[in-house]
Design a protein around this motif. Structure first.
Motif, PDB file in Angstrom:
ATOM      1  N   ALA A 107      31.408  43.294  32.730  1.00  0.00           N
ATOM      2  CA  ALA A 107      30.544  43.436  33.900  1.00  0.00           C
ATOM      3  C   ALA A 107      29.134  42.929  33.600  1.00  0.00           C
ATOM      4  N   GLN A 146      35.395  46.590  29.217  1.00  0.00           N
ATOM      5  CA  GLN A 146      35.292  46.252  30.636  1.00  0.00           C
ATOM      6  C   GLN A 146      33.834  46.252  31.088  1.00  0.00           C
ATOM      7  N   GLN A 147      33.056  47.214  30.600  1.00  0.00           N
ATOM      8  CA  GLN A 147      31.646  47.250  30.986  1.00  0.00           C
ATOM      9  C   GLN A 147      30.888  46.066  30.397  1.00  0.00           C
ATOM     10  N   THR A 185      41.968  42.356  32.502  1.00  0.00           N
ATOM     11  CA  THR A 185      40.943  43.392  32.337  1.00  0.00           C
ATOM     12  C   THR A 185      41.553  44.770  32.071  1.00  0.00           C
ATOM     13  N   VAL A 231      24.837  45.930  37.989  1.00  0.00           N
ATOM     14  CA  VAL A 231      25.940  46.508  37.208  1.00  0.00           C
ATOM     15  C   VAL A 231      26.015  47.988  37.555  1.00  0.00           C
ATOM     16  N   PRO A 271      32.960  49.286  36.232  1.00  0.00           N
ATOM     17  CA  PRO A 271      32.833  47.825  36.075  1.00  0.00           C
ATOM     18  C   PRO A 271      33.154  47.010  37.326  1.00  0.00           C
ATOM     19  N   LEU A 304      35.808  45.211  38.203  1.00  0.00           N
ATOM     20  CA  LEU A 304      36.347  43.897  37.868  1.00  0.00           C
ATOM     21  C   LEU A 304      37.580  43.608  38.722  1.00  0.00           C
ATOM     22  N   PRO A 320      25.278  52.494  33.788  1.00  0.00           N
ATOM     23  CA  PRO A 320      26.498  51.750  33.455  1.00  0.00           C
ATOM     24  C   PRO A 320      27.291  52.327  32.288  1.00  0.00           C
TER      25      PRO A 320
END
Length: 259
Positions: free
Chosen positions: A144, A140-141, A132, A81, A85, A87, A161
């Protein structure tokens, strides 16, 4: 306990000739299975370099890195991670987790069952159908992290992170991650600049010196991992003492001048 990660006499140099910079080492450490190791130190001390070596994104200039006794290969043996993120914005929250499960070769019927379980674990049970870009940075994190937990890898690597998040969101995610790791049995290596984050999250804290990064302090935290409310944990005298010890080590390590 079985060693999940073994770093032995590792050094890492960027560049060649007169422009070469030794970023890390020599450094040796063993990460036991099920532990939560936090690497902390000033900018440029080699924390992220060490994490990339463990992930297999780079190879050490000298020494060896092993995950479960094997040389690390990117995408195998460890989930990563990052600070951002990373994504897929054209997919939904659930779709991002589903993709991770597909890469892990989980059959479709099993994926349908596990997606809501993983999102529930990170507190996102009600946003599976959103894109997202329709959710906050903190959410969002969380996606992840759920994606990282989707595979069978027993090792989770996290490179600052929560650094880009506001203080309240960061604290909430710290609490969630601490609970998830404590109850999942995963092994975790986490990079941070924050002394408080290191003490709160880690079952073990390693402080690195200024470049080239070497171990200045290797401390077993010894605080309860479950059953104590975060506010009560932070109010413990032992917590304050550990923060002071780690904080002093970080300051001293940042000022240390290596030959």
């Amino acid at each position: 306990m079985t060693a999940a990660v073994d770093v032995r006499d590792v050094e890492h140099v960027y560049g060649t000739g007169r422009g070469a910079v030794t970023a890390l080492g020599p450094i040796s450490l063993t990460v036991e299975a099920g532990s939560f190791l936090v690497l902390v130190g000033a900018s440029g001390c080699g924390k992220s370099t060490l994490l990339r070596l463990i992930a297999g994104f780079e190879r050490p200039t000298a020494g060896t890195v092993r995950i479960g006794g094997r040389e690390p290969v990117p995408g195998r043996g460890a989930a990563v991670v990052f600070q951002q993120p990373r994504l897929f914005p054209w997919k939904t929250v659930g779709g991002n987790v589903d993709l991770a499960l597909r890469y892990a070769r989980v059959p479709r019927p099993e994926r349908a069952r596990r997606i809501p379980e993983l999102l529930e674990r990170v507190g996102l049970h009600d946003v599976a159908e959103r894109r997202t870009w329709q959710i906050s940075g903190g959410q969002q994190q969380r996606v992840a992290i759920a994606r990282a937990l989707a595979g069978e890898e027993g090792l989770l690597l996290l490179d600052e992170p929560f650094a880009a998040l506001d203080a309240l969101t960061r604290e909430r995610l710290q609490e969630d991650l601490r609970h998830v790791i404590a109850t999942s049995g995963r092994t975790c290596v986490f990079v941070t600049h924050s002394v408080d984050e290191a003490v709160f999250l880690g079952s073990r804290v390693v402080v690195l010196t200024r470049r080239p990064g070497r171990i200045a302090l290797d401390l077993d935290v010894g605080l309860p991992r479950t059953g104590v409310e975060p506010d009560r944990l932070r109010a413990l005298p032992e917590y304050a003492a550990l923060r002071a010890t780690v904080g002093q080590a970080v300051r001293s390590a940042a000022e240390d001048i290596s030959d």
